[in-house]
Write a protein that holds these residues in place. Structure first.
Motif, PDB file in Angstrom:
ATOM      1  N   LYS A 137     -79.436 -81.298 -42.175  1.00 26.47           N
ATOM      2  CA  LYS A 137     -78.822 -82.729 -41.699  1.00 26.47           C
ATOM      3  C   LYS A 137     -77.562 -82.020 -40.858  1.00 26.47           C
ATOM      4  O   LYS A 137     -77.498 -82.871 -39.813  1.00 26.47           O
ATOM      5  CB  LYS A 137     -78.304 -83.151 -42.868  1.00 26.47           C
ATOM      6  CG  LYS A 137     -79.353 -83.626 -43.527  1.00 26.47           C
ATOM      7  CD  LYS A 137     -79.593 -85.295 -43.208  1.00 26.47           C
ATOM      8  CE  LYS A 137     -80.848 -85.674 -44.253  1.00 26.47           C
ATOM      9  NZ  LYS A 137     -81.251 -87.089 -43.638  1.00 26.47           N
ATOM     10  N   GLU A 138     -76.814 -80.989 -41.084  1.00 24.31           N
ATOM     11  CA  GLU A 138     -75.659 -80.583 -40.258  1.00 24.31           C
ATOM     12  C   GLU A 138     -75.813 -80.146 -38.960  1.00 24.31           C
ATOM     13  O   GLU A 138     -75.251 -80.028 -37.919  1.00 24.31           O
ATOM     14  CB  GLU A 138     -74.848 -79.797 -41.157  1.00 24.31           C
ATOM     15  CG  GLU A 138     -74.499 -80.410 -42.293  1.00 24.31           C
ATOM     16  CD  GLU A 138     -73.449 -79.544 -43.144  1.00 24.31           C
ATOM     17  OE1 GLU A 138     -73.161 -78.520 -42.766  1.00 24.31           O
ATOM     18  OE2 GLU A 138     -72.942 -79.666 -44.280  1.00 24.31           O
ATOM     19  N   ASN A 139     -77.270 -79.381 -38.787  1.00 25.11           N
ATOM     20  CA  ASN A 139     -77.376 -78.762 -37.438  1.00 25.11           C
ATOM     21  C   ASN A 139     -78.735 -79.022 -36.973  1.00 25.11           C
ATOM     22  O   ASN A 139     -79.565 -78.049 -36.376  1.00 25.11           O
ATOM     23  CB  ASN A 139     -77.674 -77.302 -37.835  1.00 25.11           C
ATOM     24  CG  ASN A 139     -76.208 -76.595 -38.407  1.00 25.11           C
ATOM     25  OD1 ASN A 139     -75.164 -76.622 -37.661  1.00 25.11           O
ATOM     26  ND2 ASN A 139     -76.126 -76.356 -39.579  1.00 25.11           N
ATOM     27  N   ARG A 140     -78.823 -80.440 -36.709  1.00 22.25           N
ATOM     28  CA  ARG A 140     -80.082 -80.888 -36.368  1.00 22.25           C
ATOM     29  C   ARG A 140     -80.649 -80.451 -34.811  1.00 22.25           C
ATOM     30  O   ARG A 140     -81.681 -80.118 -34.702  1.00 22.25           O
ATOM     31  CB  ARG A 140     -80.084 -82.407 -36.303  1.00 22.25           C
ATOM     32  CG  ARG A 140     -81.348 -83.172 -36.025  1.00 22.25           C
ATOM     33  CD  ARG A 140     -81.331 -84.685 -35.966  1.00 22.25           C
ATOM     34  NE  ARG A 140     -80.970 -84.960 -37.313  1.00 22.25           N
ATOM     35  CZ  ARG A 140     -80.441 -86.261 -37.834  1.00 22.25           C
ATOM     36  NH1 ARG A 140     -80.120 -86.898 -36.939  1.00 22.25           N
ATOM     37  NH2 ARG A 140     -80.128 -86.430 -38.924  1.00 22.25           N
ATOM     38  N   THR A 166     -83.622 -76.900 -31.210  1.00 22.61           N
ATOM     39  CA  THR A 166     -83.865 -75.884 -30.239  1.00 22.61           C
ATOM     40  C   THR A 166     -84.224 -74.745 -30.571  1.00 22.61           C
ATOM     41  O   THR A 166     -85.401 -74.168 -29.943  1.00 22.61           O
ATOM     42  CB  THR A 166     -82.121 -75.733 -29.882  1.00 22.61           C
ATOM     43  OG1 THR A 166     -81.530 -76.550 -29.229  1.00 22.61           O
ATOM     44  CG2 THR A 166     -82.407 -74.458 -28.557  1.00 22.61           C
ATOM     45  N   LEU A 167     -84.336 -74.272 -31.760  1.00 19.80           N
ATOM     46  CA  LEU A 167     -84.795 -72.881 -32.226  1.00 19.80           C
ATOM     47  C   LEU A 167     -86.212 -73.452 -32.608  1.00 19.80           C
ATOM     48  O   LEU A 167     -87.071 -72.623 -32.264  1.00 19.80           O
ATOM     49  CB  LEU A 167     -84.127 -72.680 -33.556  1.00 19.80           C
ATOM     50  CG  LEU A 167     -82.806 -71.859 -33.395  1.00 19.80           C
ATOM     51  CD1 LEU A 167     -82.156 -71.785 -34.636  1.00 19.80           C
ATOM     52  CD2 LEU A 167     -82.948 -70.566 -32.662  1.00 19.80           C
ATOM     53  N   ARG A 168     -86.668 -74.629 -33.019  1.00 19.81           N
ATOM     54  CA  ARG A 168     -88.214 -75.256 -33.242  1.00 19.81           C
ATOM     55  C   ARG A 168     -88.799 -75.230 -32.081  1.00 19.81           C
ATOM     56  O   ARG A 168     -90.035 -74.459 -31.663  1.00 19.81           O
ATOM     57  CB  ARG A 168     -88.148 -76.450 -33.810  1.00 19.81           C
ATOM     58  CG  ARG A 168     -89.305 -76.856 -34.003  1.00 19.81           C
ATOM     59  CD  ARG A 168     -89.954 -76.462 -35.364  1.00 19.81           C
ATOM     60  NE  ARG A 168     -90.961 -75.419 -35.252  1.00 19.81           N
ATOM     61  CZ  ARG A 168     -91.286 -74.677 -36.103  1.00 19.81           C
ATOM     62  NH1 ARG A 168     -90.659 -74.342 -37.348  1.00 19.81           N
ATOM     63  NH2 ARG A 168     -92.175 -73.597 -35.886  1.00 19.81           N
ATOM     64  N   LYS A 169     -88.328 -75.636 -30.811  1.00 20.53           N
ATOM     65  CA  LYS A 169     -89.005 -75.678 -29.496  1.00 20.53           C
ATOM     66  C   LYS A 169     -89.231 -74.104 -29.026  1.00 20.53           C
ATOM     67  O   LYS A 169     -90.126 -73.905 -28.507  1.00 20.53           O
ATOM     68  CB  LYS A 169     -87.960 -76.317 -28.494  1.00 20.53           C
ATOM     69  CG  LYS A 169     -88.000 -77.589 -28.686  1.00 20.53           C
ATOM     70  CD  LYS A 169     -87.220 -78.558 -27.559  1.00 20.53           C
ATOM     71  CE  LYS A 169     -87.079 -79.847 -27.570  1.00 20.53           C
ATOM     72  NZ  LYS A 169     -86.278 -80.648 -26.667  1.00 20.53           N
ATOM     73  N   GLN A 170     -88.090 -73.082 -29.180  1.00 15.24           N
ATOM     74  CA  GLN A 170     -88.358 -71.893 -28.899  1.00 15.24           C
ATOM     75  C   GLN A 170     -89.518 -71.304 -29.600  1.00 15.24           C
ATOM     76  O   GLN A 170     -90.327 -70.334 -29.115  1.00 15.24           O
ATOM     77  CB  GLN A 170     -87.000 -71.115 -28.952  1.00 15.24           C
ATOM     78  CG  GLN A 170     -87.303 -69.599 -28.245  1.00 15.24           C
ATOM     79  CD  GLN A 170     -87.584 -69.602 -26.719  1.00 15.24           C
ATOM     80  OE1 GLN A 170     -87.115 -70.515 -26.291  1.00 15.24           O
ATOM     81  NE2 GLN A 170     -88.007 -68.454 -26.389  1.00 15.24           N
ATOM     82  N   ILE A 171     -89.534 -71.280 -30.864  1.00 17.40           N
ATOM     83  CA  ILE A 171     -90.714 -71.088 -31.852  1.00 17.40           C
ATOM     84  C   ILE A 171     -91.957 -71.539 -31.218  1.00 17.40           C
ATOM     85  O   ILE A 171     -92.860 -70.544 -31.086  1.00 17.40           O
ATOM     86  CB  ILE A 171     -90.434 -71.412 -33.197  1.00 17.40           C
ATOM     87  CG1 ILE A 171     -89.007 -70.694 -33.802  1.00 17.40           C
ATOM     88  CG2 ILE A 171     -91.582 -71.098 -34.230  1.00 17.40           C
ATOM     89  CD1 ILE A 171     -88.653 -71.003 -35.270  1.00 17.40           C
ATOM     90  N   ASP A 172     -92.054 -72.815 -30.774  1.00 13.73           N
ATOM     91  CA  ASP A 172     -93.200 -73.466 -30.268  1.00 13.73           C
ATOM     92  C   ASP A 172     -93.604 -72.561 -29.121  1.00 13.73           C
ATOM     93  O   ASP A 172     -94.987 -72.386 -28.722  1.00 13.73           O
ATOM     94  CB  ASP A 172     -93.305 -74.796 -30.046  1.00 13.73           C
ATOM     95  CG  ASP A 172     -92.909 -75.507 -31.376  1.00 13.73           C
ATOM     96  OD1 ASP A 172     -93.358 -74.912 -32.473  1.00 13.73           O
ATOM     97  OD2 ASP A 172     -92.732 -76.898 -31.498  1.00 13.73           O
ATOM     98  N   CYS A 214     -86.485 -67.103 -38.934  1.00 11.51           N
ATOM     99  CA  CYS A 214     -85.305 -66.699 -39.988  1.00 11.51           C
ATOM    100  C   CYS A 214     -83.891 -67.528 -39.374  1.00 11.51           C
ATOM    101  O   CYS A 214     -83.292 -67.865 -40.517  1.00 11.51           O
ATOM    102  CB  CYS A 214     -85.032 -65.399 -39.987  1.00 11.51           C
ATOM    103  SG  CYS A 214     -83.768 -64.649 -41.185  1.00 11.51           S
ATOM    104  N   LEU A 215     -83.700 -67.551 -38.042  1.00 13.98           N
ATOM    105  CA  LEU A 215     -82.515 -68.466 -37.647  1.00 13.98           C
ATOM    106  C   LEU A 215     -82.837 -69.785 -38.046  1.00 13.98           C
ATOM    107  O   LEU A 215     -81.795 -70.347 -38.500  1.00 13.98           O
ATOM    108  CB  LEU A 215     -82.330 -68.110 -36.104  1.00 13.98           C
ATOM    109  CG  LEU A 215     -81.704 -66.744 -35.725  1.00 13.98           C
ATOM    110  CD1 LEU A 215     -81.665 -66.667 -34.111  1.00 13.98           C
ATOM    111  CD2 LEU A 215     -80.223 -66.700 -36.100  1.00 13.98           C
ATOM    112  N   HIS A 216     -83.778 -70.206 -37.743  1.00 11.16           N
ATOM    113  CA  HIS A 216     -84.058 -71.683 -38.164  1.00 11.16           C
ATOM    114  C   HIS A 216     -83.786 -72.068 -39.575  1.00 11.16           C
ATOM    115  O   HIS A 216     -83.203 -73.050 -39.750  1.00 11.16           O
ATOM    116  CB  HIS A 216     -85.571 -71.947 -37.617  1.00 11.16           C
ATOM    117  CG  HIS A 216     -85.883 -73.456 -37.710  1.00 11.16           C
ATOM    118  ND1 HIS A 216     -86.406 -73.843 -38.929  1.00 11.16           N
ATOM    119  CD2 HIS A 216     -85.905 -74.507 -36.961  1.00 11.16           C
ATOM    120  CE1 HIS A 216     -86.762 -75.178 -38.668  1.00 11.16           C
ATOM    121  NE2 HIS A 216     -86.172 -75.758 -37.775  1.00 11.16           N
TER     122      HIS A 216
END
Length: 170
Positions: A150-153, A158-164, A142-144
């Motif tokens: 584009k503005e918050n790459r 960081t969130l994607r890595k934590q999700i993984d 939800c946060l991701h």
């Protein structure tokens, strides 16, 4: 006659005794007093500057105020500890002793910028059950999705890595 060259002045007359001869290397006469006046003006400016700096640095310990607040209870507090870092960005965090000792649920800390991630982002996942990990995954997703791509790459990365990491732990 005054010399127009400022770097050719020989103030000590070449004998090393520090006696002003009033003659430069070319043998022209210079006005020693004019040079001294310029030096006095710059010395006066630097003394004024030093006084201002000294006045700004002098603080009365009886009037010194706490400059920070505890991240949890917002009480005035200003003692940093190298052991209290944001679990996301590793910035130092102000956390008072009472919050540190009273709240056993604070295993990991989050800075002001990452407070919205407080219930979703954890470095150490081994203490969570499968249900808790699923809840974290949903909150992280939800946060991701709430950040503009584009503005918050970097934030999204960081969130994607934590999700993984959460998915790998599940």
């Amino acid at each position: 006659e005054k010399s127009s060259e400022s770097d050719g002045h020989n103030v000590d007359g070449g004998d090393g005794l520090g006696v002003a001869s009033g003659i430069d290397e070319k043998g022209d006469g210079i006005d020693i007093n004019e040079k001294d006046d310029n030096m006095d003006a710059s010395a006066a400016v630097s003394n004024d500057t030093k006084e201002k700096i000294d006045n700004n640095n002098n603080t009365d310990n009886s009037k010194s105020a706490l400059v920070g607040k505890c991240i949890e209870c917002q009480t005035p507090y200003d003692e940093l500890s190298g052991a209290i870092l944001c679990t996301v960005c590793r910035d130092l965090i102000l956390l008072c002793d009472s919050c540190r000792s009273n709240d056993s649920s604070l295993w990991e800390y989050h800075c002001k910028r990452h407070q919205s991630w407080k219930n979703a982002y954890f470095t150490f996942l081994d203490r969570f059950s499968l249900q808790e990990l699923q809840s974290q995954h949903d909150k992280l997703q939800c946060l991701h999705d709430s950040y503009i791509p584009k503005e918050n790459r970097n934030v999204r990365r960081t969130l994607r890595k934590q999700i993984d990491k959460v998915l790998a732990r599940m």
